[in-house]
Design a protein around this motif. Structure first.
Motif, PDB file in Angstrom:
ATOM      1  N   GLU A   1      28.673-116.726 -87.755  1.00 59.56           N
ATOM      2  CA  GLU A   1      27.955-117.522 -88.742  1.00 59.56           C
ATOM      3  C   GLU A   1      28.902-118.526 -89.410  1.00 59.56           C
ATOM      4  OE1 GLU A   1      24.676-117.615 -89.532  1.00 59.56           O
ATOM      5  OE2 GLU A   1      24.463-116.333 -87.769  1.00 59.56           O
ATOM      6  N   PRO A   2      28.394-119.713 -89.797  1.00 56.62           N
ATOM      7  CA  PRO A   2      29.232-120.686 -90.502  1.00 56.62           C
ATOM      8  C   PRO A   2      29.743-120.118 -91.828  1.00 56.62           C
ATOM      9  CG  PRO A   2      27.174-121.689 -89.765  1.00 56.62           C
ATOM     10  CD  PRO A   2      27.026-120.210 -89.576  1.00 56.62           C
ATOM     11  N   GLU A   3      30.938-120.519 -92.203  1.00 56.20           N
ATOM     12  CA  GLU A   3      31.471-120.131 -93.504  1.00 56.20           C
ATOM     13  C   GLU A   3      30.998-121.114 -94.571  1.00 56.20           C
ATOM     14  OE1 GLU A   3      35.579-119.056 -93.493  1.00 56.20           O
ATOM     15  OE2 GLU A   3      35.338-117.750 -91.733  1.00 56.20           O
ATOM     16  N   GLY A   4      31.513-120.973 -95.779  1.00 59.23           N
ATOM     17  CA  GLY A   4      31.003-121.752 -96.903  1.00 59.23           C
ATOM     18  C   GLY A   4      31.084-123.253 -96.714  1.00 59.23           C
ATOM     19  N   ASN A   5      32.019-123.706 -95.901  1.00 58.09           N
ATOM     20  CA  ASN A   5      32.165-125.147 -95.660  1.00 58.09           C
ATOM     21  C   ASN A   5      31.321-125.641 -94.497  1.00 58.09           C
ATOM     22  OD1 ASN A   5      33.504-124.013 -93.548  1.00 58.09           O
ATOM     23  ND2 ASN A   5      35.452-125.088 -93.862  1.00 58.09           N
ATOM     24  N   GLY A   6      30.496-124.752 -93.928  1.00 60.53           N
ATOM     25  CA  GLY A   6      29.613-125.144 -92.834  1.00 60.53           C
ATOM     26  C   GLY A   6      30.238-125.066 -91.454  1.00 60.53           C
ATOM     27  N   THR A   7      31.479-124.650 -91.361  1.00 61.67           N
ATOM     28  CA  THR A   7      32.190-124.579 -90.085  1.00 61.67           C
ATOM     29  C   THR A   7      32.236-123.142 -89.581  1.00 61.67           C
ATOM     30  OG1 THR A   7      33.574-126.481 -90.685  1.00 61.67           O
ATOM     31  CG2 THR A   7      34.394-125.049 -88.925  1.00 61.67           C
ATOM     32  N   ARG A   8      32.068-122.971 -88.276  1.00 61.75           N
ATOM     33  CA  ARG A   8      32.200-121.667 -87.650  1.00 61.75           C
ATOM     34  C   ARG A   8      33.658-121.457 -87.233  1.00 61.75           C
ATOM     35  NH1 ARG A   8      26.862-120.090 -86.055  1.00 61.75           N
ATOM     36  NH2 ARG A   8      25.424-121.875 -86.087  1.00 61.75           N
ATOM     37  N   TYR A   9      34.132-120.221 -87.339  1.00 63.42           N
ATOM     38  CA  TYR A   9      35.514-119.919 -86.983  1.00 63.42           C
ATOM     39  C   TYR A   9      35.586-118.731 -86.037  1.00 63.42           C
ATOM     40  CZ  TYR A   9      36.914-122.961 -90.859  1.00 63.42           C
ATOM     41  OH  TYR A   9      37.093-124.047 -91.701  1.00 63.42           O
ATOM     42  N   LEU A  10      36.532-118.779 -85.117  1.00 59.07           N
ATOM     43  CA  LEU A  10      36.884-117.638 -84.286  1.00 59.07           C
ATOM     44  C   LEU A  10      38.238-117.114 -84.741  1.00 59.07           C
ATOM     45  CD1 LEU A  10      35.834-119.075 -80.811  1.00 59.07           C
ATOM     46  CD2 LEU A  10      34.680-117.252 -82.081  1.00 59.07           C
ATOM     47  N   LYS A  11      38.373-115.793 -84.795  1.00 57.95           N
ATOM     48  CA  LYS A  11      39.613-115.171 -85.263  1.00 57.95           C
ATOM     49  C   LYS A  11      40.582-114.948 -84.106  1.00 57.95           C
ATOM     50  CE  LYS A  11      37.380-112.501 -88.954  1.00 57.95           C
ATOM     51  NZ  LYS A  11      37.130-111.107 -89.449  1.00 57.95           N
TER      52      LYS A  11
END
Length: 304
Positions: free
Chosen positions: A288-298
């Motif tokens: 899911e997108p984070e607060g800034n609207g960007t999705r991240y992979l760890k």
């Protein structure tokens, strides 16, 4: 003979009245083969092991491979009933949700995906919002389950070892066996991922090789063995039993395990294992997108 294999064998022997039409799509970037399998009478179809294009250096996702499948489905006037995953792949991202949104169908994988979700949920430190109950998929298959694609009979075989959740789908006279076997001149899948086991893999392979000799086997990958110039991904039970360099008839379990474990100890991790598993344990859905609207992979450091 166990019940699931027995049923699959009878299905293959009777399949002359319903032979599936199969179109392969080879992805050069990941050496992955995806398939569209359809019943020529009803035009009902399944998509197996689709690929989402991922540029690791740029963190960019594109849809060229999936769009080629969509174009073929349209050209052939097919109706998609199933989006089938043989396992949670470690070498490519699944395009199943993208395809499902455009073509429909039920997304399915083996019930042992729960084990994969639990293992890798811990590795990626996923919070309670990440469900570990397989609910990202529409259906969880168990060994011996049966389903249909139009008038084509299909049987599910649980074939763990490469991962805990590997399945083979026997559809008509063809078996889609994921990462259990490669072409006879290349051998077998690795078994050193979390939850993998070489002894279990041997038993799964021998189980597959009890299917009728003429059974067509469709593989998930090819890497071209030495002295072979072309990619190949279709073989038969007879060819594997006679000539697989790792597990042909006469190779016993202890000998295979010793070979497989020694070989696996020399292999690097797949280049896309961390992004792939993160996405594929979610049924191909991106985080899911984070607060800034960007999705991240760890990227967990020093964890594998």
């Amino acid at each position: 003979m166990d019940d699931a294999i027995g049923y699959a064998t009878r299905q293959i022997e009777e399949s002359r009245k319903g032979v599936p039409q199969i179109r392969a799509f080879f992805d050069d970037a990941t050496n992955t083969v995806s398939y569209v399998v359809h019943d020529p009478e009803t035009r009902r179809a399944a998509i197996i092991d689709s690929v989402l294009d991922y540029d690791a250096a740029a963190g960019r996702i594109t849809y060229t491979s999936a769009d080629a499948i969509i174009a073929y489905v349209g050209e052939q006037n097919l109706s998609i009933e199933w989006l089938l995953e043989t396992h949670a792949h470690a070498d490519h991202l699944s395009a199943a949700p993208y395809l499902q949104e455009r073509l429909g169908g039920k997304l399915a994988i083996g019930k042992a995906i729960l084990t994969v979700q639990e293992t890798f949920g811990k590795l990626f430190n996923e919070g309670t919002e990440f469900a570990r109950d397989g609910s990202q998929f529409d259906h969880l298959f168990e060994d011996g389950d049966r389903f249909a694609i139009g008038h084509l009979d299909a049987t599910v075989l649980h074939v763990p070892g490469h991962t805990p959740a590997d399945l083979a789908y026997v559809i008509g006279d063809a078996a889609f066996i994921g990462d259990t076997l490669f072409m006879p001149d290349y051998g077998t899948a690795r078994a050193d991922f979390p939850g993998g086991d070489a002894r279990t893999l041997y038993r799964s392979i021998r189980r597959l090789l009890t299917l009728p000799a003429e059974t067509r086997l469709f593989l998930c990958h090819d890497y071209k063995a030495p002295d072979r110039d072309e990619y190949r991904w279709e073989t038969t039970v007879a060819e594997q039993r006679a000539g697989n360099v790792h597990v042909h008839d006469g190779i016993d379990e202890d000998g295979f395990v010793a070979m497989r474990e020694a070989r696996d100890a020399t292999l690097d991790m797949p280049k896309l294992i961390l992004p792939s598993i993160q996405v594929n344990m979610r049924g191909g859905h991106l985080p899911e997108p984070e607060g800034n609207g960007t999705r991240y992979l760890k990227i967990p450091l020093d964890a594998l």
